[in-house]
Design a protein around this motif. Sequence first.
Motif, short mmCIF file in Angstrom:
data_model
loop_
_atom_site.label_atom_id
_atom_site.label_comp_id
_atom_site.label_asym_id
_atom_site.label_seq_id
_atom_site.Cartn_x
_atom_site.Cartn_y
_atom_site.Cartn_z
N GLY B 8 26.31 -35.72 -87.59
CA GLY B 8 27.30 -34.92 -88.31
C GLY B 8 28.61 -34.85 -87.55
N VAL B 9 28.53 -34.59 -86.25
CA VAL B 9 29.76 -34.49 -85.46
C VAL B 9 30.47 -35.84 -85.43
N VAL B 10 29.71 -36.91 -85.25
CA VAL B 10 30.33 -38.24 -85.21
C VAL B 10 31.02 -38.53 -86.53
N VAL B 11 30.33 -38.26 -87.64
CA VAL B 11 30.92 -38.52 -88.96
C VAL B 11 32.16 -37.67 -89.16
N LEU B 12 32.08 -36.39 -88.74
CA LEU B 12 33.25 -35.51 -88.91
C LEU B 12 34.45 -36.06 -88.14
N VAL B 13 34.21 -36.43 -86.89
CA VAL B 13 35.31 -36.92 -86.07
C VAL B 13 35.87 -38.20 -86.69
N ALA B 14 34.95 -39.10 -87.12
CA ALA B 14 35.40 -40.35 -87.72
C ALA B 14 36.20 -40.09 -88.99
N ALA B 15 35.70 -39.17 -89.81
CA ALA B 15 36.39 -38.88 -91.08
C ALA B 15 37.76 -38.27 -90.81
N GLY B 16 37.81 -37.35 -89.84
CA GLY B 16 39.09 -36.73 -89.50
C GLY B 16 40.06 -37.78 -88.99
N PHE B 17 39.57 -38.65 -88.13
CA PHE B 17 40.39 -39.72 -87.57
C PHE B 17 40.91 -40.61 -88.70
N GLY B 18 39.98 -41.00 -89.58
CA GLY B 18 40.37 -41.85 -90.70
C GLY B 18 41.39 -41.17 -91.60
N ALA B 19 41.15 -39.88 -91.85
CA ALA B 19 42.04 -39.16 -92.77
C ALA B 19 43.46 -39.09 -92.23
N VAL B 20 43.58 -39.13 -90.91
CA VAL B 20 44.92 -39.07 -90.33
C VAL B 20 45.52 -40.47 -90.18
N VAL B 21 44.68 -41.39 -89.68
CA VAL B 21 45.21 -42.69 -89.29
C VAL B 21 45.52 -43.58 -90.50
N LEU B 22 44.63 -43.52 -91.50
CA LEU B 22 44.78 -44.45 -92.62
C LEU B 22 46.11 -44.25 -93.37
N PRO B 23 46.46 -43.01 -93.75
CA PRO B 23 47.75 -42.81 -94.42
C PRO B 23 48.92 -43.20 -93.52
N TRP B 24 48.79 -42.90 -92.22
CA TRP B 24 49.86 -43.25 -91.29
C TRP B 24 50.06 -44.75 -91.24
N TRP B 25 48.92 -45.44 -91.16
CA TRP B 25 48.98 -46.89 -91.09
C TRP B 25 49.55 -47.46 -92.39
N ARG B 26 49.16 -46.87 -93.53
CA ARG B 26 49.69 -47.34 -94.82
C ARG B 26 51.19 -47.13 -94.90
N ALA B 27 51.63 -45.95 -94.46
CA ALA B 27 53.06 -45.65 -94.52
C ALA B 27 53.84 -46.65 -93.67
N ARG B 28 53.28 -46.99 -92.51
CA ARG B 28 53.94 -47.93 -91.62
C ARG B 28 54.06 -49.30 -92.29
N GLU B 29 52.95 -49.67 -92.96
CA GLU B 29 52.93 -50.96 -93.63
C GLU B 29 53.98 -51.01 -94.74
N VAL B 30 54.05 -49.94 -95.52
CA VAL B 30 55.03 -49.88 -96.61
C VAL B 30 56.44 -49.95 -96.04
#
Lengths: 445, 100
Positions: B8-30
Amino acid sequence: MGRWAGWVRWGALGAAVVVLVVFLVAQRQSIDVSYGQSPSSSGPVQEGSAGELSDATVPSVDEMTAMVAADPVVRLPGSIAHWDEDLVRKAIGDAGIRILVAPPGLDKDERGRVRDVDNAQLRVIGTEVTGSAYQASADDLPSWRAQFATGDVTSLLLTLVASVRKQDPPGDVDLFRWRPPTEAEVTAVAADLRAGGVHIADGATLTDIPKSAGPAFPDGALYAAFPQQTFGEPVPEYGPALAALFPGRAVVVVYGSWIEYHGPDAADFADVVAASFYGQAADRISTYAYPQGNVLHAYLNRVTDVRYAGLFDRPLPYLPLDPLRVALPALPWLFAGCVVVFLALSTRSLLGPRRGPRSAGVPARLAGLTALAIEMSGLTDEKSDPALTRGITKLRAAGDALAENLPDGHVRTLLDNAEAELDDTAWTLGRNDYRPYNYLRGRLA
Amino acid sequence: MVLVWVVGVVVLVAAGFGAVVLPWWRAREVERRTAWSAARAAIESAGVSRDASMSRVDEAERLLAKAEAIAADRGGTAAARTASECASRADRLWREAVDG
Protein backbone atom coordinates in the motif's frame (compact mmCIF):
# COMPACT_ATOMS: atom_id res chain seq x y z
CA MET A 1 -15.20 13.71 -12.63
CA GLY A 2 -14.09 17.22 -11.91
CA ARG A 3 -14.15 18.76 -8.46
CA TRP A 4 -16.05 15.94 -6.79
CA ALA A 5 -13.61 13.27 -7.94
CA GLY A 6 -10.74 15.51 -6.90
CA TRP A 7 -12.10 15.74 -3.38
CA VAL A 8 -12.57 11.97 -3.20
CA ARG A 9 -9.09 11.36 -4.55
CA TRP A 10 -7.24 13.57 -2.09
CA GLY A 11 -9.62 12.54 0.70
CA ALA A 12 -8.69 8.92 0.06
CA LEU A 13 -5.00 9.83 0.22
CA GLY A 14 -5.50 11.68 3.51
CA ALA A 15 -7.52 8.80 4.97
CA ALA A 16 -4.82 6.33 3.94
CA VAL A 17 -2.16 8.41 5.67
CA VAL A 18 -4.30 8.75 8.82
CA VAL A 19 -4.95 5.01 8.89
CA LEU A 20 -1.26 4.30 8.42
CA VAL A 21 -0.32 6.65 11.25
CA VAL A 22 -2.97 5.14 13.54
CA PHE A 23 -1.64 1.70 12.74
CA LEU A 24 1.94 2.67 13.43
CA VAL A 25 1.04 4.43 16.68
CA ALA A 26 -0.97 1.42 17.78
CA GLN A 27 2.12 -0.73 17.43
CA ARG A 28 3.54 0.91 20.55
CA GLN A 29 0.58 -0.20 22.57
CA SER A 30 1.10 -3.86 23.16
CA ILE A 31 -1.98 -5.44 24.55
CA ASP A 32 -1.27 -8.76 26.05
CA VAL A 33 -3.73 -10.29 28.38
CA SER A 34 -2.42 -13.63 29.38
CA TYR A 35 -3.48 -16.13 31.91
CA GLY A 36 0.15 -16.38 32.86
CA GLN A 37 0.63 -12.72 33.60
CA SER A 38 -1.87 -11.47 36.11
CA PRO A 39 -1.00 -8.10 37.59
CA SER A 40 -0.36 -9.52 41.03
CA SER A 41 3.04 -8.43 42.19
CA SER A 42 5.74 -10.96 42.68
CA GLY A 43 9.47 -10.82 42.79
CA PRO A 44 12.49 -12.39 44.34
CA VAL A 45 12.24 -12.42 48.10
CA GLN A 46 15.08 -11.48 50.38
CA GLU A 47 15.01 -12.60 53.96
CA GLY A 48 13.76 -9.76 56.10
CA SER A 49 12.51 -7.67 53.19
CA ALA A 50 8.89 -8.42 54.02
CA GLY A 51 9.18 -7.76 57.75
CA GLU A 52 9.20 -11.46 58.52
CA LEU A 53 12.07 -11.23 61.02
CA SER A 54 10.99 -10.50 64.58
CA ASP A 55 12.97 -8.83 67.35
CA ALA A 56 13.03 -12.16 69.17
CA THR A 57 16.39 -13.80 69.65
CA VAL A 58 17.65 -17.01 71.20
CA PRO A 59 20.37 -17.72 73.75
CA SER A 60 23.64 -19.37 72.82
CA VAL A 61 23.77 -23.06 71.89
CA ASP A 62 25.36 -24.01 75.21
CA GLU A 63 22.76 -22.17 77.24
CA MET A 64 19.93 -23.75 75.25
CA THR A 65 21.51 -27.21 75.59
CA ALA A 66 21.64 -26.73 79.33
CA MET A 67 18.02 -25.55 79.40
CA VAL A 68 16.88 -28.58 77.40
CA ALA A 69 18.85 -30.92 79.64
CA ALA A 70 17.08 -29.44 82.65
CA ASP A 71 13.58 -29.54 81.27
CA PRO A 72 12.03 -31.85 78.62
CA VAL A 73 10.02 -28.95 77.17
CA VAL A 74 11.75 -25.57 76.84
CA ARG A 75 9.76 -22.57 75.63
CA LEU A 76 11.98 -19.68 74.69
CA PRO A 77 10.48 -16.16 75.14
CA GLY A 78 8.28 -15.10 72.24
CA SER A 79 7.23 -18.62 71.27
CA ILE A 80 3.78 -18.87 69.72
CA ALA A 81 3.33 -22.61 69.23
CA HIS A 82 0.92 -24.51 71.46
CA TRP A 83 -0.19 -28.09 71.68
CA ASP A 84 -2.28 -30.45 73.71
CA GLU A 85 0.32 -31.37 76.29
CA ASP A 86 -1.53 -34.44 77.57
CA LEU A 87 -1.77 -35.96 74.12
CA VAL A 88 1.87 -35.30 73.32
CA ARG A 89 3.14 -36.48 76.69
CA LYS A 90 1.15 -39.67 76.30
CA ALA A 91 2.57 -40.21 72.82
CA ILE A 92 6.13 -39.63 73.98
CA GLY A 93 5.71 -41.99 76.90
CA ASP A 94 9.09 -43.03 78.16
CA ALA A 95 10.98 -42.25 74.97
CA GLY A 96 12.67 -39.23 76.60
CA ILE A 97 11.96 -36.96 73.65
CA ARG A 98 12.78 -33.31 74.45
CA ILE A 99 11.18 -30.37 72.75
CA LEU A 100 12.70 -26.91 72.17
CA VAL A 101 10.25 -24.19 71.21
CA ALA A 102 11.66 -21.00 69.65
CA PRO A 103 9.89 -17.83 68.57
CA PRO A 104 9.11 -17.17 64.89
CA GLY A 105 11.00 -14.70 62.76
CA LEU A 106 14.54 -15.81 63.62
CA ASP A 107 17.22 -15.03 61.10
CA LYS A 108 19.32 -17.68 59.42
CA ASP A 109 22.05 -17.54 62.06
CA GLU A 110 19.62 -17.87 64.97
CA ARG A 111 17.79 -20.75 63.32
CA GLY A 112 21.14 -22.44 62.92
CA ARG A 113 21.80 -22.09 66.65
CA VAL A 114 18.42 -23.66 67.46
CA ARG A 115 19.21 -26.58 65.15
CA ASP A 116 22.58 -27.06 66.84
CA VAL A 117 20.95 -27.93 70.17
CA ASP A 118 21.56 -31.65 69.86
CA ASN A 119 19.74 -32.93 72.90
CA ALA A 120 16.37 -31.59 71.68
CA GLN A 121 14.91 -34.21 69.34
CA LEU A 122 12.03 -31.96 68.27
CA ARG A 123 12.37 -28.29 67.51
CA VAL A 124 9.57 -25.85 66.95
CA ILE A 125 10.46 -22.53 65.34
CA GLY A 126 7.36 -20.41 65.14
CA THR A 127 4.93 -23.16 64.23
CA GLU A 128 7.36 -25.09 62.04
CA VAL A 129 8.11 -28.46 63.59
CA THR A 130 11.29 -30.35 62.74
CA GLY A 131 12.75 -33.56 64.06
CA SER A 132 16.27 -34.81 63.78
CA ALA A 133 15.85 -35.69 60.13
CA TYR A 134 12.23 -34.94 59.38
CA GLN A 135 9.91 -32.01 59.16
CA ALA A 136 6.20 -32.27 59.66
CA SER A 137 3.95 -30.03 57.63
CA ALA A 138 0.24 -29.51 57.64
CA ASP A 139 -1.31 -30.37 54.30
CA ASP A 140 -4.99 -29.61 54.49
CA LEU A 141 -7.13 -26.63 55.29
CA PRO A 142 -8.18 -27.65 58.84
CA SER A 143 -4.55 -28.29 59.77
CA TRP A 144 -3.41 -24.95 58.38
CA ARG A 145 -6.30 -23.21 60.07
CA ALA A 146 -5.35 -24.67 63.46
CA GLN A 147 -1.69 -23.97 62.89
CA PHE A 148 -2.03 -20.35 61.76
CA ALA A 149 -5.11 -19.19 63.64
CA THR A 150 -4.21 -20.60 67.06
CA GLY A 151 -0.59 -21.77 66.79
CA ASP A 152 -1.70 -25.38 67.26
CA VAL A 153 1.09 -27.84 66.39
CA THR A 154 -0.34 -30.90 68.15
CA SER A 155 -0.79 -32.96 64.98
CA LEU A 156 2.67 -32.09 63.74
CA LEU A 157 4.31 -33.01 67.04
CA LEU A 158 2.40 -36.28 67.20
CA THR A 159 3.51 -37.14 63.68
CA LEU A 160 7.16 -36.50 64.47
CA VAL A 161 7.01 -38.26 67.83
CA ALA A 162 5.69 -41.30 66.01
CA SER A 163 8.47 -40.97 63.46
CA VAL A 164 11.15 -40.72 66.20
CA ARG A 165 9.66 -43.76 67.94
CA LYS A 166 9.44 -45.54 64.59
CA GLN A 167 5.68 -45.97 64.87
CA ASP A 168 2.99 -45.51 62.23
CA PRO A 169 1.96 -41.88 61.96
CA PRO A 170 -1.25 -41.16 63.83
CA GLY A 171 -4.18 -39.40 62.22
CA ASP A 172 -4.55 -35.65 62.51
CA VAL A 173 -6.19 -34.33 65.64
CA ASP A 174 -8.24 -31.23 65.00
CA LEU A 175 -8.49 -29.26 68.21
CA PHE A 176 -9.81 -26.17 66.50
CA ARG A 177 -13.33 -25.19 67.59
CA TRP A 178 -15.60 -22.44 66.31
CA ARG A 179 -18.15 -20.60 68.42
CA PRO A 180 -20.70 -18.12 67.23
CA PRO A 181 -19.59 -14.59 68.07
CA THR A 182 -21.65 -12.67 70.57
CA GLU A 183 -24.01 -9.91 69.50
CA ALA A 184 -21.69 -7.28 70.98
CA GLU A 185 -18.64 -8.63 69.16
CA VAL A 186 -20.42 -8.64 65.80
CA THR A 187 -21.86 -5.19 66.38
CA ALA A 188 -18.44 -3.71 67.13
CA VAL A 189 -16.88 -5.25 64.03
CA ALA A 190 -19.84 -4.35 61.80
CA ALA A 191 -19.72 -0.72 62.95
CA ASP A 192 -16.07 -0.47 61.90
CA LEU A 193 -16.79 -2.15 58.57
CA ARG A 194 -19.65 0.22 57.84
CA ALA A 195 -17.50 3.20 58.70
CA GLY A 196 -14.31 2.34 56.83
CA GLY A 197 -14.53 -1.16 55.45
CA VAL A 198 -11.80 -2.32 57.84
CA HIS A 199 -11.86 -3.65 61.38
CA ILE A 200 -8.54 -4.15 63.13
CA ALA A 201 -8.89 -5.78 66.51
CA ASP A 202 -6.51 -5.09 69.39
CA GLY A 203 -3.34 -7.11 68.95
CA ALA A 204 -3.74 -7.54 65.17
CA THR A 205 -0.65 -6.48 63.23
CA LEU A 206 -2.57 -5.30 60.18
CA THR A 207 -2.09 -1.56 59.67
CA ASP A 208 -3.84 -0.87 56.38
CA ILE A 209 -5.24 -2.69 53.40
CA PRO A 210 -2.48 -3.75 50.97
CA LYS A 211 -2.58 -2.33 47.48
CA SER A 212 -3.08 -5.75 45.97
CA ALA A 213 -6.69 -5.50 47.20
CA GLY A 214 -7.63 -3.47 44.10
CA PRO A 215 -7.16 -6.13 41.42
CA ALA A 216 -8.18 -8.93 43.79
CA PHE A 217 -11.58 -7.43 44.55
CA PRO A 218 -12.39 -4.77 41.96
CA ASP A 219 -15.72 -4.10 43.64
CA GLY A 220 -14.09 -3.68 47.02
CA ALA A 221 -14.13 -5.94 50.04
CA LEU A 222 -14.51 -5.74 53.82
CA TYR A 223 -11.57 -6.70 55.99
CA ALA A 224 -11.60 -7.80 59.62
CA ALA A 225 -8.27 -8.64 61.27
CA PHE A 226 -7.80 -10.38 64.61
CA PRO A 227 -4.63 -11.46 66.40
CA GLN A 228 -3.68 -15.11 66.73
CA GLN A 229 -6.43 -16.74 68.82
CA THR A 230 -5.90 -18.34 72.20
CA PHE A 231 -5.11 -22.02 71.88
CA GLY A 232 -7.69 -24.29 73.45
CA GLU A 233 -10.56 -21.83 73.33
CA PRO A 234 -13.29 -21.79 70.72
CA VAL A 235 -12.70 -19.11 68.10
CA PRO A 236 -15.52 -16.67 67.30
CA GLU A 237 -16.62 -17.40 63.73
CA TYR A 238 -17.05 -13.93 62.28
CA GLY A 239 -17.07 -14.89 58.60
CA PRO A 240 -20.62 -16.22 58.17
CA ALA A 241 -22.03 -13.62 60.58
CA LEU A 242 -20.47 -10.74 58.66
CA ALA A 243 -21.38 -12.24 55.29
CA ALA A 244 -24.99 -12.37 56.46
CA LEU A 245 -24.81 -8.78 57.66
CA PHE A 246 -23.32 -7.55 54.37
CA PRO A 247 -24.97 -9.66 51.68
CA GLY A 248 -23.26 -9.46 48.30
CA ARG A 249 -20.06 -8.02 49.72
CA ALA A 250 -16.74 -9.83 49.80
CA VAL A 251 -15.60 -10.33 53.40
CA VAL A 252 -12.03 -11.22 54.31
CA VAL A 253 -11.43 -12.32 57.90
CA VAL A 254 -7.90 -12.68 59.26
CA TYR A 255 -6.99 -14.59 62.42
CA GLY A 256 -3.28 -14.38 63.04
CA SER A 257 -1.85 -15.64 59.75
CA TRP A 258 -5.03 -17.49 58.76
CA ILE A 259 -7.15 -15.74 56.13
CA GLU A 260 -10.69 -16.68 55.20
CA TYR A 261 -12.92 -15.45 52.44
CA HIS A 262 -16.68 -15.17 52.83
CA GLY A 263 -19.24 -13.70 50.52
CA PRO A 264 -20.21 -14.13 46.89
CA ASP A 265 -18.92 -17.31 45.27
CA ALA A 266 -17.22 -18.37 48.48
CA ALA A 267 -18.08 -21.99 47.81
CA ASP A 268 -16.22 -21.98 44.46
CA PHE A 269 -13.52 -19.65 45.42
CA ALA A 270 -12.39 -19.64 49.03
CA ASP A 271 -11.03 -23.17 49.25
CA VAL A 272 -9.18 -22.96 45.95
CA VAL A 273 -7.42 -19.78 46.97
CA ALA A 274 -6.69 -20.93 50.53
CA ALA A 275 -5.36 -24.32 49.45
CA SER A 276 -3.19 -22.83 46.75
CA PHE A 277 -1.93 -20.03 48.98
CA TYR A 278 -1.17 -22.04 52.11
CA GLY A 279 0.11 -24.97 50.07
CA GLN A 280 2.81 -22.70 48.77
CA ALA A 281 3.35 -20.23 51.60
CA ALA A 282 2.76 -22.33 54.72
CA ASP A 283 6.46 -23.09 55.13
CA ARG A 284 7.48 -19.47 55.23
CA ILE A 285 4.50 -18.30 57.25
CA SER A 286 5.13 -20.94 59.89
CA THR A 287 8.82 -20.13 60.30
CA TYR A 288 8.70 -16.39 60.09
CA ALA A 289 6.75 -13.67 61.83
CA TYR A 290 5.17 -11.90 58.91
CA PRO A 291 2.97 -8.92 59.75
CA GLN A 292 -0.63 -9.65 58.83
CA GLY A 293 -0.52 -6.95 56.15
CA ASN A 294 2.14 -8.87 54.25
CA VAL A 295 0.38 -12.19 54.51
CA LEU A 296 -2.82 -10.51 53.37
CA HIS A 297 -0.95 -8.87 50.47
CA ALA A 298 0.32 -12.25 49.29
CA TYR A 299 -3.10 -13.82 49.77
CA LEU A 300 -4.80 -11.09 47.74
CA ASN A 301 -2.24 -11.55 44.99
CA ARG A 302 -3.22 -15.18 44.91
CA VAL A 303 -6.87 -14.18 44.71
CA THR A 304 -5.99 -12.07 41.70
CA ASP A 305 -4.07 -14.94 40.12
CA VAL A 306 -7.01 -17.28 40.59
CA ARG A 307 -9.36 -14.68 39.18
CA TYR A 308 -7.13 -14.25 36.16
CA ALA A 309 -6.62 -17.94 35.73
CA GLY A 310 -10.11 -18.10 34.30
CA LEU A 311 -11.02 -21.03 36.51
CA PHE A 312 -14.57 -19.77 36.77
CA ASP A 313 -17.08 -19.16 34.06
CA ARG A 314 -17.59 -15.64 35.15
CA PRO A 315 -16.90 -12.61 33.01
CA LEU A 316 -13.32 -11.67 33.67
CA PRO A 317 -13.02 -8.26 35.22
CA TYR A 318 -9.85 -7.26 33.44
CA LEU A 319 -10.92 -7.05 29.80
CA PRO A 320 -11.54 -3.40 29.03
CA LEU A 321 -13.30 -2.74 25.73
CA ASP A 322 -10.70 -1.11 23.57
CA PRO A 323 -12.17 0.31 20.34
CA LEU A 324 -8.74 0.53 18.78
CA ARG A 325 -8.13 -3.17 19.33
CA VAL A 326 -11.48 -3.94 17.74
CA ALA A 327 -10.72 -1.70 14.77
CA LEU A 328 -7.12 -2.76 14.33
CA PRO A 329 -7.76 -5.84 12.17
CA ALA A 330 -9.83 -3.72 9.78
CA LEU A 331 -7.18 -1.04 9.36
CA PRO A 332 -5.09 -2.77 6.68
CA TRP A 333 -8.15 -3.27 4.47
CA LEU A 334 -9.32 0.27 5.08
CA PHE A 335 -5.86 1.41 4.09
CA ALA A 336 -5.81 -0.80 1.02
CA GLY A 337 -9.24 0.54 0.01
CA CYS A 338 -8.05 4.13 0.28
CA VAL A 339 -4.97 3.31 -1.77
CA VAL A 340 -7.05 1.68 -4.50
CA VAL A 341 -9.46 4.63 -4.67
CA PHE A 342 -6.61 7.10 -4.83
CA LEU A 343 -4.81 5.05 -7.46
CA ALA A 344 -7.94 4.63 -9.60
CA LEU A 345 -8.83 8.31 -9.52
CA SER A 346 -5.22 9.36 -10.17
CA THR A 347 -4.95 7.02 -13.15
CA ARG A 348 -8.24 8.25 -14.49
CA SER A 349 -7.26 11.89 -14.17
CA LEU A 350 -3.90 11.19 -15.83
CA LEU A 351 -5.16 9.04 -18.68
CA GLY A 352 -8.32 11.03 -19.29
CA PRO A 353 -8.42 13.98 -21.69
CA ARG A 354 -6.17 16.66 -20.29
CA ARG A 355 -7.21 19.44 -22.66
CA GLY A 356 -10.25 21.50 -22.00
CA PRO A 357 -12.55 22.24 -24.96
CA ARG A 358 -10.77 24.31 -27.58
CA SER A 359 -12.39 27.67 -28.15
CA ALA A 360 -14.40 27.52 -31.37
CA GLY A 361 -13.08 30.84 -32.60
CA VAL A 362 -9.58 29.60 -33.44
CA PRO A 363 -10.38 27.16 -36.30
CA ALA A 364 -12.95 29.63 -37.70
CA ARG A 365 -10.36 32.38 -37.73
CA LEU A 366 -7.84 30.06 -39.39
CA ALA A 367 -10.40 29.21 -42.09
CA GLY A 368 -11.29 32.86 -42.64
CA LEU A 369 -7.68 34.00 -42.93
CA THR A 370 -6.89 31.09 -45.27
CA ALA A 371 -9.79 32.09 -47.53
CA LEU A 372 -8.56 35.68 -47.51
CA ALA A 373 -5.04 34.60 -48.43
CA ILE A 374 -6.35 32.53 -51.37
CA GLU A 375 -8.49 35.41 -52.59
CA MET A 376 -5.59 37.84 -52.39
CA SER A 377 -3.13 35.47 -54.04
CA GLY A 378 -4.52 36.25 -57.45
CA LEU A 379 -3.98 40.00 -56.98
CA THR A 380 -0.54 40.23 -55.53
CA ASP A 381 2.44 41.66 -57.29
CA GLU A 382 6.13 41.48 -56.69
CA LYS A 383 5.93 44.00 -53.91
CA SER A 384 3.21 42.36 -51.92
CA ASP A 385 4.18 38.74 -52.62
CA PRO A 386 6.65 38.23 -49.73
CA ALA A 387 4.17 39.40 -47.10
CA LEU A 388 1.45 37.12 -48.51
CA THR A 389 3.84 34.18 -48.66
CA ARG A 390 4.96 34.80 -45.10
CA GLY A 391 1.30 35.04 -44.11
CA ILE A 392 0.52 31.71 -45.78
CA THR A 393 3.57 30.15 -44.10
CA LYS A 394 2.31 31.27 -40.71
CA LEU A 395 -1.19 30.04 -41.50
CA ARG A 396 0.21 26.63 -42.35
CA ALA A 397 2.21 26.60 -39.15
CA ALA A 398 -0.98 27.51 -37.25
CA GLY A 399 -2.82 24.68 -38.98
CA ASP A 400 -0.06 22.25 -38.02
CA ALA A 401 -0.09 23.46 -34.44
CA LEU A 402 -3.84 23.02 -34.32
CA ALA A 403 -3.52 19.50 -35.68
CA GLU A 404 -0.82 18.72 -33.12
CA ASN A 405 -3.05 19.87 -30.29
CA LEU A 406 -0.65 22.58 -29.23
CA PRO A 407 -2.01 25.19 -26.82
CA ASP A 408 -4.54 27.73 -28.05
CA GLY A 409 -2.28 30.60 -27.04
CA HIS A 410 0.44 29.48 -29.43
CA VAL A 411 -2.00 28.97 -32.34
CA ARG A 412 -3.44 32.39 -31.67
CA THR A 413 0.02 33.98 -31.74
CA LEU A 414 0.74 32.36 -35.11
CA LEU A 415 -2.65 33.54 -36.43
CA ASP A 416 -1.91 37.04 -35.14
CA ASN A 417 1.37 37.02 -37.03
CA ALA A 418 -0.34 35.73 -40.18
CA GLU A 419 -3.05 38.35 -39.82
CA ALA A 420 -0.40 41.09 -39.52
CA GLU A 421 1.27 39.83 -42.74
CA LEU A 422 -2.04 39.69 -44.61
CA ASP A 423 -2.91 43.16 -43.33
CA ASP A 424 0.45 44.30 -44.68
CA THR A 425 -0.38 42.67 -48.02
CA ALA A 426 -3.76 44.36 -48.25
CA TRP A 427 -2.17 47.66 -47.33
CA THR A 428 0.42 47.25 -50.03
CA LEU A 429 -2.32 46.35 -52.52
CA GLY A 430 -4.33 49.32 -51.40
CA ARG A 431 -7.39 47.13 -50.89
CA ASN A 432 -9.02 48.27 -47.69
CA ASP A 433 -11.74 45.61 -47.99
CA TYR A 434 -9.04 42.88 -47.92
CA ARG A 435 -7.67 44.05 -44.63
CA PRO A 436 -8.33 41.05 -42.35
CA TYR A 437 -10.35 42.99 -39.85
CA ASN A 438 -12.80 44.20 -42.48
CA TYR A 439 -12.75 40.96 -44.47
CA LEU A 440 -13.48 38.74 -41.50
CA ARG A 441 -16.23 41.03 -40.25
CA GLY A 442 -17.81 40.91 -43.70
CA ARG A 443 -17.63 37.13 -43.79
CA LEU A 444 -19.13 36.74 -40.41
CA ALA A 445 -21.93 39.19 -41.08
CA MET B 1 -0.94 -8.48 6.76
CA VAL B 2 2.35 -6.62 6.77
CA LEU B 3 2.40 -7.06 3.01
CA VAL B 4 -0.77 -4.97 2.72
CA TRP B 5 0.94 -2.05 4.41
CA VAL B 6 4.17 -2.35 2.48
CA VAL B 7 2.49 -2.73 -0.92
CA GLY B 8 0.00 0.00 0.00
CA VAL B 9 2.72 2.47 0.92
CA VAL B 10 4.70 1.66 -2.21
CA VAL B 11 1.62 2.09 -4.41
CA LEU B 12 0.72 5.34 -2.66
CA VAL B 13 4.18 6.77 -3.13
CA ALA B 14 4.27 5.62 -6.75
CA ALA B 15 0.83 7.06 -7.46
CA GLY B 16 1.70 10.35 -5.80
CA PHE B 17 4.94 10.51 -7.75
CA GLY B 18 3.13 9.71 -10.98
CA ALA B 19 0.40 12.22 -10.28
CA VAL B 20 2.98 14.96 -9.96
CA VAL B 21 5.55 13.94 -12.54
CA LEU B 22 3.33 12.89 -15.42
CA PRO B 23 1.51 16.23 -15.87
CA TRP B 24 4.80 18.07 -15.42
CA TRP B 25 6.46 15.94 -18.03
CA ARG B 26 3.49 16.42 -20.40
CA ALA B 27 3.56 20.18 -19.94
CA ARG B 28 7.27 20.20 -20.71
CA GLU B 29 6.69 18.15 -23.84
CA VAL B 30 3.93 20.49 -25.03
CA GLU B 31 6.16 23.46 -24.33
CA ARG B 32 8.96 21.91 -26.35
CA ARG B 33 6.74 21.15 -29.28
CA THR B 34 5.24 24.62 -29.12
CA ALA B 35 8.70 26.18 -29.13
CA TRP B 36 9.72 24.10 -32.16
CA SER B 37 6.50 24.95 -33.94
CA ALA B 38 7.26 28.64 -33.42
CA ALA B 39 10.88 28.11 -34.49
CA ARG B 40 9.89 26.34 -37.71
CA ALA B 41 7.39 29.09 -38.50
CA ALA B 42 10.07 31.74 -37.91
CA ILE B 43 12.64 29.92 -40.06
CA GLU B 44 10.21 29.49 -42.95
CA SER B 45 9.19 33.08 -42.67
CA ALA B 46 12.84 34.15 -42.73
CA GLY B 47 13.38 31.95 -45.80
CA VAL B 48 10.57 33.74 -47.60
CA SER B 49 12.02 37.11 -46.66
CA ARG B 50 15.47 36.08 -47.94
CA ASP B 51 14.03 34.98 -51.27
CA ALA B 52 12.21 38.29 -51.57
CA SER B 53 15.26 40.33 -50.65
CA MET B 54 17.16 41.99 -53.54
CA SER B 55 20.36 42.51 -51.70
CA ARG B 56 22.49 40.07 -49.84
CA VAL B 57 22.66 40.53 -46.06
CA ASP B 58 25.57 38.58 -44.61
CA GLU B 59 24.53 38.95 -41.02
CA ALA B 60 21.04 37.61 -41.80
CA GLU B 61 22.47 34.74 -43.82
CA ARG B 62 24.67 33.79 -40.90
CA LEU B 63 21.77 33.98 -38.40
CA LEU B 64 19.45 31.90 -40.57
CA ALA B 65 22.17 29.32 -41.20
CA LYS B 66 22.70 29.07 -37.48
CA ALA B 67 18.97 28.70 -36.85
CA GLU B 68 18.71 25.98 -39.46
CA ALA B 69 21.71 24.19 -38.02
CA ILE B 70 20.12 24.22 -34.58
CA ALA B 71 16.83 23.01 -36.03
CA ALA B 72 18.59 20.21 -37.86
CA ASP B 73 20.08 18.99 -34.58
CA ARG B 74 16.67 19.08 -32.92
CA GLY B 75 17.02 19.60 -29.15
CA GLY B 76 15.05 20.98 -26.28
CA THR B 77 13.02 24.07 -25.61
CA ALA B 78 16.07 26.29 -25.11
CA ALA B 79 17.51 25.26 -28.51
CA ALA B 80 14.14 25.95 -30.15
CA ARG B 81 14.01 29.39 -28.53
CA THR B 82 17.52 30.21 -29.75
CA ALA B 83 16.67 29.05 -33.28
CA SER B 84 13.46 31.04 -33.17
CA GLU B 85 15.33 34.13 -32.00
CA CYS B 86 17.99 33.87 -34.70
CA ALA B 87 15.44 33.31 -37.47
CA SER B 88 13.34 36.29 -36.33
CA ARG B 89 16.35 38.57 -36.31
CA ALA B 90 17.38 37.39 -39.75
CA ASP B 91 13.81 37.94 -40.97
CA ARG B 92 13.84 41.46 -39.56
CA LEU B 93 17.22 42.26 -41.17
CA TRP B 94 16.02 41.13 -44.62
CA ARG B 95 12.81 43.06 -44.35
CA GLU B 96 14.71 46.19 -43.39
CA ALA B 97 16.94 45.61 -46.36
CA VAL B 98 13.87 45.39 -48.63
CA ASP B 99 12.14 48.38 -47.10
CA GLY B 100 15.35 50.38 -47.09
